[in-house]
Design an enzyme around this catalytic site. Structure first.
Site, PDB file in Angstrom:
ATOM      1  N   GLY A 311      41.433  39.463  35.754  1.00 12.51           N
ATOM      2  CA  GLY A 311      40.174  39.703  36.439  1.00 12.51           C
ATOM      3  C   GLY A 311      40.426  40.267  37.822  1.00 12.51           C
ATOM      4  O   GLY A 311      41.434  40.943  38.063  1.00 12.51           O
ATOM      5  N   GLU A 312      39.514  40.030  38.760  1.00 23.12           N
ATOM      6  CA  GLU A 312      39.613  40.480  40.144  1.00 23.12           C
ATOM      7  C   GLU A 312      39.414  41.987  40.310  1.00 23.12           C
ATOM      8  O   GLU A 312      39.367  42.482  41.420  1.00 23.12           O
ATOM      9  CB  GLU A 312      40.954  40.085  40.785  1.00 23.12           C
ATOM     10  CG  GLU A 312      41.268  38.610  40.764  1.00 23.12           C
ATOM     11  CD  GLU A 312      42.623  38.293  41.412  1.00 23.12           C
ATOM     12  OE1 GLU A 312      43.273  39.229  41.955  1.00 23.12           O
ATOM     13  OE2 GLU A 312      43.024  37.120  41.369  1.00 23.12           O
TER      14      GLU A 312
END
Length: 346
Positions: A311-312
């Site tokens: 993610g991120e």
């Protein structure tokens, strides 16, 4: 204006495809780089396309009440800790974005803590979202406010000169509402789409399956209403991402999608603003099963597939240099005529 924009899109697209045939290489030999270069040219309405000068990653952070059901390997306190890490420049996305030539912004939409700073918390909607297994994630007013927050953030970035956007996510437990949204919008059974998220064991996986099943049952009557779906089984951060992705298309700004959470928001954004997906490309393929399902529904092929599931915005950041390569080749390679190379058959 819409007809004019569509005409510029098609004209630039045709020009870029034509230019690819004149460059010093066999036709099609650069594979998907050629298709990506045509897409960028179409988005910009110009051929050859311009290299990105202000790519921006916005990480949308929020907590989720469903973590109380034991669906994550980490406690919800980690969300706020990671927001501070983003702000300090110590996370994976900070490193990867710098390498790719992109700036990073973190937006606290629904972290269950006081904002880490005025700028980070400028669009905060609430502290945490409801436990979707047993209650709505948001009120109707909060869902609308979160979507508007995402739209406002997109406007701020584009008005600040952003010419490519990446949405990232941070929120312990956020793959549970994301998977629920994808299952709801694709008519899929929970067991077919549930992954391991942050690394849950078999017992945690079973708890996650139960939570998603219960959330899907509650959402069954609102699937056709994207705002209501975000309210019932999404979350403020997902709603903000959906608004951000929809508004990026309105502002005619290309987007690289990241993993399962962002792509879940993209499915909703396509419902909010039909045709928005023309402005998106999939940065990567997550190991989460629901991500592949969502990409198929959006008819998007990932640029890279490296087994990532962080993610991120990290997968999209890894794909950004590939997109830059696509732009550079179509813009800077010599043509056969300029290089004095014959194309006549032997």
């Amino acid at each position: 204006h819409a007809r004019l924009r569509a005409g510029r899109w098609r004209e630039a697209e045709r020009a870029a495809r034509s230019r690819q045939q004149t460059l010093t290489k066999p036709p099609g030999s650069l594979g998907r780089l050629e298709d990506l270069s045509v897409w960028v040219a179409a988005c910009q309405g110009v051929c050859p396309p311009r290299q990105f000068s202000r790519a921006r990653v916005v990480v949308f952070a929020g907590d989720h009440g469903v973590t109380a059901a034991g669906v994550s390997a980490f406690p919800s306190e980690v969300t706020a800790q990671m927001v501070a890490n983003f702000d300090a420049g110590g996370a994976a996305i900070n490193v990867l974005a710098e390498l790719a030539g992109a700036g990073v912004r973190v937006a606290d939409i629904a972290v269950d803590a006081a904002p880490a700073g005025t700028a980070i918390g400028a669009h905060k909607v609430r502290r945490g979202s409801g436990n979707i297994a047993v209650e709505d994630a948001l009120s109707a007013e909060e869902a609308l406010a979160a979507v508007q927050a995402g739209r406002s953030i997109a406007d701020e970035e584009v008005d600040g000169g952003a010419d490519l956007l990446i949405a990232g996510d941070m929120g312990i437990g956020n793959t549970t509402p994301a998977t629920t949204l994808i299952a709801a919008l694709t008519g899929s059974e929970p067991v077919a789409v549930i992954g391991r998220g942050t690394g849950i064991d078999d017992v945690g996986w079973a708890r996650k399956a139960t939570a998603i099943r219960d959330a899907l049952y509650r959402a069954r009557t609102v699937v056709a209403d994207p705002l209501a779906l975000l309210r019932v089984c999404g979350g403020a951060d997902l709603a903000a991402m959906a608004g951000f992705l929809a508004q990026a298309a309105v502002r005619r700004t290309p987007v690289l999608l990241d993993g399962v959470v962002v792509t879940a928001a993209a499915l909703v954004a396509e419902e909010l603003a039909g045709g928005a997906r023309a402005w998106w490309r999939a940065g990567h393929r997550s190991t989460e099963p629901a991500h592949t399902l969502a990409l198929q529904r959006l008819d998007l092929e990932p640029i890279v597939d490296l087994g990532m599931h962080l993610g991120e915005g990290s997968g999209a950041a890894v794909a950004l240099p590939v997109l830059r390569a696509a732009v550079a080749t179509v813009a800077a390679m010599a043509t056969f005529d300029a290089a004095g190379i014959s194309t006549a058959p032997a």
